[in-house]
Motif scaffolding. Structure first.
Motif, PDB file in Angstrom:
ATOM      1  N   UNK A  30       0.837  -1.320  -0.035  1.00 37.78           N
ATOM      2  CA  UNK A  30       0.058  -0.204   0.078  1.00 37.78           C
ATOM      3  C   UNK A  30       0.752   1.071   0.112  1.00 37.78           C
ATOM      4  N   UNK A  31       0.316   2.736  -0.159  1.00 37.79           N
ATOM      5  CA  UNK A  31       0.799   3.647  -0.047  1.00 37.79           C
ATOM      6  C   UNK A  31       1.431   3.694   1.314  1.00 37.79           C
ATOM      7  N   UNK A  32       2.710   4.709   1.223  1.00 30.80           N
ATOM      8  CA  UNK A  32       3.328   4.868   2.724  1.00 30.80           C
ATOM      9  C   UNK A  32       2.450   5.934   3.331  1.00 30.80           C
ATOM     10  N   UNK A  33       1.359   5.793   3.871  1.00 31.36           N
ATOM     11  CA  UNK A  33       0.693   6.945   4.345  1.00 31.36           C
ATOM     12  C   UNK A  33       1.146   7.796   5.246  1.00 31.36           C
ATOM     13  N   UNK A  34       1.925   7.246   6.289  1.00 31.15           N
ATOM     14  CA  UNK A  34       2.626   8.084   7.199  1.00 31.15           C
ATOM     15  C   UNK A  34       3.827   9.022   6.560  1.00 31.15           C
ATOM     16  N   UNK A  56      -1.816  -2.468 -11.951  1.00 34.92           N
ATOM     17  CA  UNK A  56      -0.558  -3.259 -12.179  1.00 34.92           C
ATOM     18  C   UNK A  56      -0.436  -4.320 -11.024  1.00 34.92           C
ATOM     19  N   UNK A  57      -0.583  -3.936  -9.741  1.00 35.65           N
ATOM     20  CA  UNK A  57      -0.098  -4.956  -8.702  1.00 35.65           C
ATOM     21  C   UNK A  57      -1.456  -5.763  -7.989  1.00 35.65           C
ATOM     22  N   UNK A  58      -2.842  -4.897  -8.179  1.00 33.43           N
ATOM     23  CA  UNK A  58      -3.797  -5.568  -7.488  1.00 33.43           C
ATOM     24  C   UNK A  58      -4.099  -4.819  -6.140  1.00 33.43           C
ATOM     25  N   UNK A  59      -3.336  -3.894  -5.708  1.00 30.57           N
ATOM     26  CA  UNK A  59      -3.584  -3.037  -4.720  1.00 30.57           C
ATOM     27  C   UNK A  59      -4.696  -2.055  -4.613  1.00 30.57           C
ATOM     28  N   UNK A  60      -5.470  -2.179  -3.773  1.00 33.44           N
ATOM     29  CA  UNK A  60      -6.546  -0.829  -3.325  1.00 33.44           C
ATOM     30  C   UNK A  60      -5.956   0.134  -2.583  1.00 33.44           C
ATOM     31  N   UNK A  61      -5.601   1.286  -2.834  1.00 31.77           N
ATOM     32  CA  UNK A  61      -5.033   2.252  -1.852  1.00 31.77           C
ATOM     33  C   UNK A  61      -6.161   2.835  -1.052  1.00 31.77           C
ATOM     34  N   UNK A 197      -5.484  -7.793   2.859  1.00 32.52           N
ATOM     35  CA  UNK A 197      -6.072  -6.608   3.505  1.00 32.52           C
ATOM     36  C   UNK A 197      -5.717  -5.352   2.730  1.00 32.52           C
ATOM     37  N   UNK A 198      -5.028  -5.446   1.575  1.00 26.72           N
ATOM     38  CA  UNK A 198      -4.854  -4.277   0.860  1.00 26.72           C
ATOM     39  C   UNK A 198      -5.034  -4.798  -0.763  1.00 26.72           C
ATOM     40  N   UNK A 199      -5.909  -5.798  -0.965  1.00 23.12           N
ATOM     41  CA  UNK A 199      -6.280  -6.101  -2.139  1.00 23.12           C
ATOM     42  C   UNK A 199      -7.538  -5.560  -2.988  1.00 23.12           C
ATOM     43  N   UNK A 200      -7.303  -5.205  -4.204  1.00 26.91           N
ATOM     44  CA  UNK A 200      -8.395  -4.542  -4.879  1.00 26.91           C
ATOM     45  C   UNK A 200      -9.193  -5.942  -5.355  1.00 26.91           C
TER      46      UNK A 200
END
Length: 289
Positions: A30-34, A56-61, A197-200
């Motif tokens: 996931x994006x580095x939110x901090x 491209x990665x299947x991550x849902x930000x 937990x971060x999967x689109x």
């Protein structure tokens, strides 16, 4: 940036000679939110650009976190929603700009682009002279109508496709298919790139071991009538294969696709003495034994 399409945003900014900084996370994470929050706290940024569903990665930000950070530090948020729109419930309140398209998850014909605006567009100075008129949202706004001809066929198809979203049923169907596909893929001993937990819940990126070729496996699946994604340069470069769970898919076709994929993984793995992946869980180990 945490994927190919986040990287493309930096390309857009560079082409327009905009002053910007980039915060990168590992592809598949996931994006580095901090880190975003810490950068925003410096007070020198007016905008935050990000991709919602990183195809491209299947991550849902996490769009809610990005909106919260922008509220706290007085920034405006621009979101690439091309893949996520119609795939997951999306709340664009608090977003200044967002993009979408008629194809992808909405399921209409490709060919229309949407710009959702929370701010009134105004272009002036040199930018007004450089901006192509077809790309000038201010020109659309000021026309109080449709400034350029549009395809009535594309608009009619979009109108028909949007009727399916009068309820949340499309989202539920997409998520249900994703869960069954992911479980089956992991039972084959293959590693899905994005953490659960971060999967689109509409596209899986499979990081194949070096013993399996994404090009060969993808082509074999295509020969059997299953169009998995493998031909994009960034996929071939990383030996990744993708399975999308969008559209009007039939359960029997999904089952057959997974059966064929399992067969090819097993036969190609035996041919190259494929070892079990370290990431494979107990179910995957049992299945392979």
């Amino acid at each position: 940036v945490n994927g190919e399409f986040g990287r493309r945003l930096t390309g857009h900014a560079r082409r327009w000679a905009l002053p910007f900084d980039t915060l990168e996370s590992e592809y598949g994470q996931p994006l580095h939110y901090e880190g975003v929050r810490a950068a925003a706290a410096g007070g020198k940024y007016a905008w935050l650009w990000a991709v919602h569903g990183e195809t491209s990665t299947g991550v849902l930000n996490d769009l809610a976190q990005l909106k919260q950070i922008c509220r706290e530090y007085g920034m405006r948020l621009a979101v690439d929603g091309v893949s996520s729109l119609g795939a997951v419930p999306t709340d664009l309140s608090g977003v200044s700009w967002a993009s979408g398209v008629s194809g992808k998850a909405l399921g209409a014909y490709t060919g229309l682009c949407f710009v959702f605006q929370g701010d009134e567009p105004r272009v002036s100075g040199d930018a007004q002279d450089l901006l192509p008129v077809y790309m000038d949202v201010d020109a659309y706004e000021q026309s109080a109508g449709i400034p350029f001809s549009q395809s009535s066929n594309l608009l009619a198809a979009l109108d028909a496709a949007l009727r399916a979203f009068e309820t949340d049923a499309p989202y539920a169907h997409t998520a249900s298919r994703y869960r069954s596909i992911r479980s089956a893929v992991e039972e084959m001993g293959l590693r899905v790139l994005a953490p659960r937990e971060h999967q689109a819940p509409y596209i899986l990126t499979i990081a194949l071991p070096k013993e399996l070729s994404s090009r060969e496996l993808g082509q074999r699946m295509l020969d059997q009538g299953f169009a998995l994604q493998f031909e994009s340069g960034y996929l071939l470069e990383r030996n990744w294969l993708q399975i999308a769970s969008l559209g009007h898919l039939k359960e029997k076709d999904i089952v057959r696709m997974l059966d064929v994929l399992r067969l090819f993984v097993e036969t190609m793995g035996k041919r190259r003495q494929l070892p079990l992946t370290k990431e494979a869980g107990p179910q995957a180990v049992a299945a392979n034994r």
